[in-house]
Design an enzyme around this catalytic site. Structure first.
Site, mmCIF file in Angstrom:
data_model
loop_
_atom_site.group_PDB
_atom_site.id
_atom_site.type_symbol
_atom_site.label_atom_id
_atom_site.label_comp_id
_atom_site.label_asym_id
_atom_site.label_seq_id
_atom_site.Cartn_x
_atom_site.Cartn_y
_atom_site.Cartn_z
ATOM 1 N N PRO A 1 0.831 -1.203 0.000
ATOM 2 C CA PRO A 1 0.000 0.000 0.000
ATOM 3 C C PRO A 1 0.870 1.260 0.000
ATOM 4 O O PRO A 1 1.993 1.240 0.500
ATOM 5 C CB PRO A 1 -0.793 -0.121 1.302
ATOM 6 C CG PRO A 1 0.052 -0.971 2.196
ATOM 7 C CD PRO A 1 0.770 -1.932 1.294
ATOM 8 N N SER B 1 7.113 5.458 9.527
ATOM 9 C CA SER B 1 7.286 4.392 8.541
ATOM 10 C C SER B 1 6.009 3.592 8.361
ATOM 11 O O SER B 1 5.050 3.732 9.115
ATOM 12 C CB SER B 1 8.428 3.474 8.961
ATOM 13 O OG SER B 1 7.952 2.524 9.884
ATOM 14 N N LYS B 2 6.025 2.754 7.345
ATOM 15 C CA LYS B 2 4.873 1.886 7.074
ATOM 16 C C LYS B 2 4.548 1.029 8.283
ATOM 17 O O LYS B 2 3.405 0.746 8.567
ATOM 18 C CB LYS B 2 5.192 0.943 5.916
ATOM 19 C CG LYS B 2 5.211 1.624 4.577
ATOM 20 C CD LYS B 2 5.179 0.606 3.460
ATOM 21 C CE LYS B 2 5.164 1.339 2.132
ATOM 22 N NZ LYS B 2 4.809 0.520 1.004
ATOM 23 N N ARG B 3 5.595 0.619 8.958
ATOM 24 C CA ARG B 3 5.381 -0.270 10.098
ATOM 25 C C ARG B 3 4.721 0.427 11.283
ATOM 26 O O ARG B 3 4.255 -0.218 12.203
ATOM 27 C CB ARG B 3 6.711 -0.899 10.525
ATOM 28 C CG ARG B 3 7.180 -1.996 9.598
ATOM 29 C CD ARG B 3 8.543 -2.498 10.003
ATOM 30 N NE ARG B 3 9.514 -1.421 10.084
ATOM 31 C CZ ARG B 3 10.146 -0.901 9.026
ATOM 32 N NH1 ARG B 3 9.900 -1.393 7.831
ATOM 33 N NH2 ARG B 3 10.999 0.079 9.155
ATOM 34 N N ASP B 4 4.700 1.775 11.256
ATOM 35 C CA ASP B 4 4.051 2.487 12.349
ATOM 36 C C ASP B 4 2.536 2.412 12.238
ATOM 37 O O ASP B 4 1.829 2.792 13.161
ATOM 38 C CB ASP B 4 4.466 3.963 12.348
ATOM 39 C CG ASP B 4 5.931 4.112 12.702
ATOM 40 O OD1 ASP B 4 6.405 3.322 13.532
ATOM 41 O OD2 ASP B 4 6.587 4.998 12.148
#
Ligand code: GLU
Length: 512
Positions: free
Chosen positions: A14, A262-265
């Site tokens: 995404p 980041s995306k992981r957040d």
């Protein structure tokens, strides 16, 4: 020169909100300069390709109101706009660089490179394939020409690397950062063409920007380290005259200010980092989006615009048209901007207040509703629009997100089945049922507008010396079931006579 910008995402998952911000700044810049917006899908890294990601990117941009002039769906003079469909074009450019001496074949195997890395590490350093080390490695600069030919003919795997000149200072300009200088001795000879027959990002990106006549490359700061290679590639190809201008946007930082968002957040910090919901069609990977969290696209865009750009005034609310008019790269900062979830919530609140109730109602229950299930109930299509619009007038000010609607308004649509224990204990006393019964007689057949109801009921309470709390609290309880909601008379007006009476009578008969 006509302005042509591109947004060039890789469909590896995404699109992060930072990516949407990059697309937005490209869009604002090109609309302001009456230019074109190109969407190029950079899918040369097949190992990282994620199905569904490309559709996701397009849907997210459309939701944001970022219009594409040329792209995979739109077509255009410079297509195809998907790099995998341009595959056969790139090799000739790599060959051109080999011929002109700007690139070379490298035959080093993964094991050999690992060994070199290990050796450098043992000596306390870090291996880099560069002007200093390439002389001792297995490539067309060190091997005899005949051997190179033989290896290639025998099908030996190889890559093509860029050959940075030794000890040269590259002087470049960035529209946001100004002059940037880099010594070639600090750069490694990046791979341009891989052994799988595909170009790397660097080669494909520069070749396509050139062929698509891109005038400005506006992208995230993480690509700043690639700028020297890209600038040198333009030089190597002899395209310096038409080289695009570069602008590297500052990072978006976590709310704490520590590190890149980041995306992981995603979801971990209590807010989405993606524009719309994501679901990987091949596994269980999901992430939530701003759209489904009840943001208006206008608020989302407004919030993103202020991450890195500032208008130089106190103004905080901007429509897309205003952003286009006011945007300039000169007002984009160099340092990272901290994402503030509270501020974006407030912005969304303000945007909801600014919406016309009919338009808002359409978003909630209209035919084009694409936001999935809301809060406690999916009321898609089954709610009376006229009523929704009326209710919105009453509860809108309590809504930060579209998704707050149901929580704020469910009792307008479903009668309470139980009553809040505290309210019951405090408000339902001896005599309450009698009082409400009298009140029902009073309002039976009355005009059911809030103003008239208030006059009638309050007048009756004053005449009979009944305290406010003795009627108003139990009344709210019978209608709502809980100590919440807008003014009681407003609620009665929306419910109408029949439903109001039914709810009060039900309480009287069950509670006595
Ligand atoms: N494909 C790169 C990305 O995923 C594009 C970077 C650029 O704009 O040059 O961000």
């Amino acid at each position: 020169m006509t302005c042509r910008v591109r947004f060039a995402p890789s469909p590896t998952g995404p699109l992060h909100m930072g990516g949407v911000r990059t697309a937005l700044f490209n869009y604002l810049f090109t609309r302001k300069n009456k230019g074109s917006m190109i969407l190029r899908i950079e899918d040369t890294d097949q190992k990282r390709y994620v199905p569904g990601a490309e559709e996701y990117i397009m849907e997210a941009l459309a939701w944001c109101g970022i219009e594409i002039d040329e792209g995979v769906r739109e077509g255009g003079e410079y297509g195809p706009y998907r790099q995998s469909e341009r595959k056969d074009m790139y090799r000739q450019y790599a060959d051109q660089l080999i011929e002109s001496g700007w690139a070379y074949f490298a035959f080093d195997t993964a094991e050999e490179l690992d060994a070199s890395r290990q050796m450098a590490q043992d000596e306390g350093g870090k291996f880099s394939y560069d002007a200093a080390t390439r002389k001792g490695l297995r490539n067309s600069l060190t091997l005899p020409e005949l051997e190179v030919k033989a290896l290639i003919e025998a099908g030996e795997p190889y890559v093509i690397r860029f050959k940075f000149p030794e000890n040269e200072e590259i002087v470049m300009n960035d529209l946001i950062r100004g002059e940037v200088r880099v010594q070639t001795s600090t750069l490694d000879d990046k791979v341009l063409f891989k052994s799988d027959g595909m170009p790397t990002y660097h080669l494909a990106n520069v070749v396509d920007d050139h062929l698509m006549k891109i005038s400005h490359v506006i992208r995230g700061e993480e690509w700043l380290p690639s700028m020297p290679l890209h600038v040198m590639l333009y030089r190597a190809f002899g395209w310096t005259n038409t080289q695009p201008e570069f602008a590297h946007l500052p990072l978006i930082l976590k709310p704490s200010g520590n590190g890149k968002l980041s995306k992981r957040d995603g979801d971990k910090l209590g807010f989405p980092v993606f524009p719309i919901d994501w679901k990987n069609p091949e596994n269980d990977d999901t992430a939530s989006g701003y759209r489904e969290s009840g943001y208006l696209p206008q608020a989302f865009i407004n919030m993103l615009a202020l991450l890195g750009w500032n208008p130089g005034t106190e103004q905080e609310i901007f429509s897309m048209d205003e952003l286009i008019e006011l945007f300039s790269l000169e007002r984009v900062g160099k340092s990272g901007s901290r994402f503030d979830p509270e501020k974006s919530k407030n912005l969304n609140h303000q945007y909801i207040q600014m919406q016309d109730n009919v338009a808002l109602g359409e978003m909630l229950v209209g035919g084009n509703r694409d936001m999935g299930t809301w809060g406690r109930g999916d009321f898609g299509g089954s709610l009376d629009m006229e009523k929704v619009v009326k209710v919105l007038g009453l509860v809108k000010e309590r809504m930060n997100f579209l998704t707050d609607f149901w929580d704020q308004a469910y009792f307008f649509f479903v009668a309470p089945e139980e009553y809040d224990a505290k309210m019951l204990k405090k408000g339902w006393k001896e005599g309450t049922a009698d009082r409400l019964t009298k009140m029902l007689e009073l309002i039976h057949g009355s005009d059911f507008s809030a103003g008239i109801l208030e006059n009638v009921i309050k007048g009756w309470m004053t005449d009979n010396e009944i305290g406010m709390g003795a009627v108003m609290n139990p009344l709210r309880m019978t209608l709502v079931g809980a100590p919440k909601g807008p003014g009681v008379f407003d609620i009665m007006e929306v419910l109408g006579e029949e439903e109001t009476i039914k709810r009060i009578q039900r309480a009287i008969s069950t509670l006595g």
